[in-house]
Design a protein around this motif. Structure first.
Motif, PDB file in Angstrom:
ATOM      1  N   ILE A   1     -19.593 -58.325   3.593  1.00  0.00           N
ATOM      2  CA  ILE A   1     -18.839 -57.040   2.836  1.00  0.00           C
ATOM      3  C   ILE A   1     -19.551 -55.921   3.405  1.00  0.00           C
ATOM      4  CG2 ILE A   1     -18.306 -55.888   0.677  1.00  0.00           C
ATOM      5  CD1 ILE A   1     -17.747 -58.764  -0.338  1.00  0.00           C
ATOM      6  N   SER A   2     -20.885 -56.177   3.241  1.00  0.00           N
ATOM      7  CA  SER A   2     -21.667 -54.998   3.426  1.00  0.00           C
ATOM      8  C   SER A   2     -21.570 -54.477   5.044  1.00  0.00           C
ATOM      9  CB  SER A   2     -23.233 -55.226   3.387  1.00  0.00           C
ATOM     10  OG  SER A   2     -24.026 -54.130   3.623  1.00  0.00           O
TER      11      SER A   2
ATOM     12  N   VAL B   1     -24.986 -66.716  -9.144  1.00  0.00           N
ATOM     13  CA  VAL B   1     -24.148 -65.856  -8.335  1.00  0.00           C
ATOM     14  C   VAL B   1     -24.557 -66.123  -6.888  1.00  0.00           C
ATOM     15  CG1 VAL B   1     -23.821 -63.774  -7.842  1.00  0.00           C
ATOM     16  CG2 VAL B   1     -24.430 -64.162 -10.036  1.00  0.00           C
ATOM     17  N   ASP B   2     -23.293 -66.400  -6.309  1.00  0.00           N
ATOM     18  CA  ASP B   2     -23.384 -66.693  -4.787  1.00  0.00           C
ATOM     19  C   ASP B   2     -23.336 -65.210  -4.064  1.00  0.00           C
ATOM     20  OD1 ASP B   2     -23.102 -67.258  -2.324  1.00  0.00           O
ATOM     21  OD2 ASP B   2     -21.248 -68.486  -2.538  1.00  0.00           O
ATOM     22  N   THR B   3     -24.345 -64.792  -3.606  1.00  0.00           N
ATOM     23  CA  THR B   3     -24.306 -63.511  -2.761  1.00  0.00           C
ATOM     24  C   THR B   3     -24.079 -63.703  -1.019  1.00  0.00           C
ATOM     25  OG1 THR B   3     -26.757 -63.649  -2.548  1.00  0.00           O
ATOM     26  CG2 THR B   3     -25.729 -62.637  -4.381  1.00  0.00           C
ATOM     27  N   SER B   4     -23.636 -64.885  -0.775  1.00  0.00           N
ATOM     28  CA  SER B   4     -23.585 -65.162   0.665  1.00  0.00           C
ATOM     29  C   SER B   4     -22.501 -64.227   1.351  1.00  0.00           C
ATOM     30  CB  SER B   4     -23.384 -66.582   0.941  1.00  0.00           C
ATOM     31  OG  SER B   4     -22.122 -66.859   0.148  1.00  0.00           O
ATOM     32  N   GLN B   5     -21.628 -63.861   0.602  1.00  0.00           N
ATOM     33  CA  GLN B   5     -20.357 -62.971   0.976  1.00  0.00           C
ATOM     34  C   GLN B   5     -20.793 -61.501   0.880  1.00  0.00           C
ATOM     35  OE1 GLN B   5     -17.387 -64.200   2.310  1.00  0.00           O
ATOM     36  NE2 GLN B   5     -18.459 -66.059   1.974  1.00  0.00           N
ATOM     37  N   LEU B   6     -21.888 -61.172   0.259  1.00  0.00           N
ATOM     38  CA  LEU B   6     -22.266 -59.864   0.194  1.00  0.00           C
ATOM     39  C   LEU B   6     -22.502 -59.029   1.671  1.00  0.00           C
ATOM     40  CD1 LEU B   6     -24.169 -59.366  -3.161  1.00  0.00           C
ATOM     41  CD2 LEU B   6     -21.611 -58.781  -2.725  1.00  0.00           C
ATOM     42  N   ALA B   7     -23.219 -60.025   2.400  1.00  0.00           N
ATOM     43  CA  ALA B   7     -23.621 -59.515   3.681  1.00  0.00           C
ATOM     44  C   ALA B   7     -22.346 -59.105   4.763  1.00  0.00           C
ATOM     45  CB  ALA B   7     -24.439 -60.512   4.435  1.00  0.00           C
TER      46      ALA B   7
END
Length: 153
Positions: A13-14, A5-11
């Motif tokens: 979005i947060s 899972v690539d969570t790099s975009q979560l920051a």
């Protein structure tokens, strides 16, 4: 089986959610508070009595000084105000004051609560009966502002 899972975009979005939350607290909440204050303000102005002719007000020191003040009809109604309170507001709370200017109409308290010689003619307290309508106005105005901010999403 392996999942990645690539969570790099979560920051990102947060960060956008934090910004959105701040905008809502700052812009949407103040619109709601202003709408509520407007309903109470309008109602207080409706209830404010207007004399048919000019009237005299004797201040506390009138006996000693002999000073009397003459007020024209509508002075009390014109002295009613609503104003945003920066001192009592913060990011989580927006406060408006609705009242009358005591320098423009120093007799307002006596009209509102009466005296030993004159019956009360309340204009501020009855306006609070409109709080349910004020809440509805706030909800409506906040919905409009939220739609403006989100672009109608």
């Amino acid at each position: 089986m392996t999942f990645r899972v690539d969570t790099s975009q979560l920051a990102a979005i947060s960060a956008k959610l934090r910004h959105y939350s701040k905008v809502i607290k700052e812009e949407v909440a103040i619109e709601g508070a202003a709408a509520m204050a407007k309903v109470i303000y309008d109602e207080a102005r409706i209830f404010a009595p207007v004399s048919e002719k000019a009237h005299v007000f004797y201040g506390r020191s009138s006996v000693r000084t002999g000073v009397k003040y003459t007020f024209q009809p509508g002075t009390l109604k014109a002295a009613i105000y609503r104003v945003y309170s920066k001192d009592r507001s913060d990011l989580n709370r927006k406060t408006y004051h609705v009242g009358w200017n005591h320098q423009k109409a120093p007799y307002g308290f006596m009209v509102e609560f009466g005296t030993s010689h004159a019956a009360a003619n309340p204009f501020m307290r009855p306006s609070l009966a409109r709080v349910p309508q004020a809440i509805q106005a706030a909800k409506g105005r906040m919905a409009v502002k939220l739609k403006e901010i989100t672009g109608g999403i």
